[in-house]
Design a protein around this motif. Structure first.
Motif, short mmCIF file in Angstrom:
data_model
loop_
_atom_site.label_atom_id
_atom_site.label_comp_id
_atom_site.label_asym_id
_atom_site.label_seq_id
_atom_site.Cartn_x
_atom_site.Cartn_y
_atom_site.Cartn_z
N PHE A 239 26.41 -11.57 12.27
CA PHE A 239 25.99 -11.60 10.57
C PHE A 239 27.10 -12.42 10.25
N PRO A 240 27.69 -13.02 10.35
CA PRO A 240 29.10 -13.31 9.74
C PRO A 240 28.40 -13.64 8.06
N GLY A 241 28.50 -13.45 7.21
CA GLY A 241 28.29 -13.93 5.69
C GLY A 241 27.21 -13.82 4.77
N VAL A 242 26.36 -13.35 5.70
CA VAL A 242 24.90 -12.16 5.14
C VAL A 242 25.65 -10.68 4.89
N LYS A 243 25.11 -11.05 3.73
CA LYS A 243 25.42 -9.53 3.17
C LYS A 243 24.22 -8.44 3.38
N LEU A 244 25.84 -7.32 3.94
CA LEU A 244 24.67 -6.04 4.57
C LEU A 244 24.14 -4.75 3.53
N VAL A 245 22.98 -4.01 3.09
CA VAL A 245 23.02 -3.21 1.77
C VAL A 245 22.14 -2.07 2.78
N GLY A 246 22.58 -1.11 2.73
CA GLY A 246 21.84 -0.36 3.59
C GLY A 246 21.46 0.81 3.22
N GLY A 247 19.90 1.51 2.79
CA GLY A 247 19.29 2.56 2.05
C GLY A 247 19.74 3.57 3.04
N TYR A 248 18.95 4.81 2.17
CA TYR A 248 18.60 6.14 3.02
C TYR A 248 17.41 6.64 2.35
N GLY A 249 16.48 7.36 3.02
CA GLY A 249 15.40 7.53 2.03
C GLY A 249 14.45 7.68 2.66
N SER A 250 13.43 8.54 2.54
CA SER A 250 12.49 9.24 2.97
C SER A 250 11.34 9.88 2.18
N THR A 251 9.79 10.27 3.03
CA THR A 251 9.02 10.31 2.48
C THR A 251 9.16 11.72 1.38
N MET A 252 9.59 12.99 1.65
CA MET A 252 9.91 13.73 1.28
C MET A 252 11.33 13.38 -0.18
N MET A 253 12.19 12.68 0.32
CA MET A 253 12.57 12.73 -0.72
C MET A 253 11.40 11.89 -1.78
N LEU A 254 10.33 11.12 -1.78
CA LEU A 254 10.02 10.27 -2.77
C LEU A 254 10.72 8.97 -2.87
N GLY A 255 11.19 8.49 -2.16
CA GLY A 255 12.07 7.01 -2.74
C GLY A 255 13.33 6.94 -1.29
N THR A 256 14.35 6.12 -2.14
CA THR A 256 15.12 6.17 -1.24
C THR A 256 16.70 5.93 -1.94
N SER A 257 17.42 6.58 -1.04
CA SER A 257 19.41 6.25 -1.36
C SER A 257 19.55 4.58 -1.67
N VAL A 258 20.41 4.20 -2.14
CA VAL A 258 21.03 2.54 -1.43
C VAL A 258 22.89 3.11 -1.36
N GLU A 259 23.07 1.81 -0.39
CA GLU A 259 24.75 2.07 -0.35
C GLU A 259 25.16 2.05 -1.48
N ARG A 260 26.04 2.93 -2.44
CA ARG A 260 27.43 2.49 -3.11
C ARG A 260 27.85 1.25 -3.19
N PRO A 261 27.51 0.55 -4.77
CA PRO A 261 28.06 -0.66 -4.18
C PRO A 261 29.67 -1.15 -4.44
#
Length: 352
Positions: A239-261
């Motif tokens: 997928f060249p040219g498509v921006k990839l952004v990662g997320g890491y989360g869980s139910t017990m975290m009550l949400g998600t964290s996001v890849e550092r820009p």
């Protein structure tokens, strides 16, 4: 956050959760057995280590007992469940207040990555009892977009894998890919929210790869781990040219964290937590001590908000310990990978 404000925040959360007028029945009852007083002995984040890890009780607790009395009848809570990777699902509740705050933070992090607003989303993530589907709906709406969702049942896939039914796993995954294809072909979506296994299966279909590269401007991935080599392959060749952004989360975290820009293409994918509400520690699982920066250990999550108190939750993931952003709390994490077994159960990631 300074140590003083760090302590003020923690003490505010202790007053909320352990005052009989505002605390939840769950925590007010559990506190009776503690050998410490949360109102006087918990002064800052370091003191949270006094708490036992209570998350296994969330498999069968009455969810209404988790709602803090301070919300009265205006909690507008929604119930969500874990994926059941390590046994019976655990349940938490998100008040409307926390869902709004979590979605707003997620959206702000997407802004930091330059993710455009006013585009429609295609979300190939679990819905139903899983919060990530609701996050997709609410975040897309907040940012001026529609959300197109497919049905994705991660528990069914994990069950099939555990039973060795790989033929049915392949058939179910093909069913999911077909649904994604229908939306890609017929709707003008600009953002794809999907798990790494779904992206890898998409990459096997030249026609769908062409549609993604022509229509999709951003891919948000998360839910299961993505090794650096596969990430590089998806980003640079599939997928060249498509921006990839990662997320890491869980139910017990009550949400998600996001890849550092702002990270370079050769740097690891680093995840920063939603501090002070959610913080990470990376520990040696044998000793419980925090590992040095750059070393690997098991992730422990603390969540403190008016909605919930879940501390010292040992996650089923290993990661490299990274220094948090300037002024941040706890640790940031990189190179996340699941442990082989957790709580006596084999860890199966499946499609999420």
């Amino acid at each position: 956050m300074t140590r003083q404000s760090n302590g003020e925040f923690v003490r505010e959360m202790m007053r909320w959760h352990f005052d009989p007028e505002t605390g939840s029945p769950f925590w007010l009852e559990r506190a009776k057995a503690f050998d410490f007083d949360p109102l006087t002995d918990i002064r800052d984040f370091d003191d949270l280590s006094k708490f036992p890890n209570m998350v296994d009780e969330l498999r069968d607790v009455a969810v209404r007992d988790l709602i803090p009395r301070g919300f009265g009848d205006d909690h507008r809570a929604s119930v969500y469940e874990s994926g059941g990777t390590t046994g019976a699902p655990k349940r938490v509740m998100f008040t409307a207040e926390w869902q709004r705050r979590s979605v707003e933070w997620f959206s702000e992090r997407l802004d930091a990555h330059g993710v455009p607003r006013n585009i429609d989303w295609l979300s190939a993530v679990p819905t139903g009892p899983h919060n990530v589907g609701a996050m997709a709906v609410d975040t897309a709406a907040l940012r001026g977009g529609l959300n197109y969702a497919i049905d994705l049942d991660p528990r069914w896939v994990k069950k099939l894998i555990a039973d060795g039914r790989m033929d049915m796993v392949a058939a179910y995954t093909d069913h999911l890919i077909e649904q994604i294809g229908f939306i890609l072909a017929n709707q003008e979506v600009g953002l794809l929210f999907a798990t790494p296994p779904m992206l890898e299966r998409l990459a096997e279909h030249d026609g769908l790869v062409e549609l993604v590269n022509r229509k999709i401007r951003v891919i948000i991935w998360g839910g299961t781990s993505l090794d650096p080599d596969t990430r590089d392959l998806l980003r640079d060749e599939v997928f060249p040219g498509v921006k990839l952004v990662g997320g890491y989360g869980s139910t017990m975290m009550l949400g998600t964290s996001v890849e550092r820009p702002g990270l370079g293409p050769d740097e690891p994918c680093v995840f920063d937590s939603f501090a002070p509400y959610t913080t990470f520690r990376v520990i040696d699982p044998d000793t419980g001590t925090v590992v040095p920066y750059g070393e690997r250990g098991q992730i422990v999550v603390n969540h403190l908000s008016r909605t919930a108190l879940l501390v010292n939750n040992v996650e089923r993931d290993y990661a490299t310990r990274i220094a948090p952003p300037e002024g941040g709390l706890g640790d940031s994490v990189a190179d996340i990978a699941p442990v082989e077994s957790f709580s006596g159960a084999t860890v199966i990631e499946g499609v999420y």
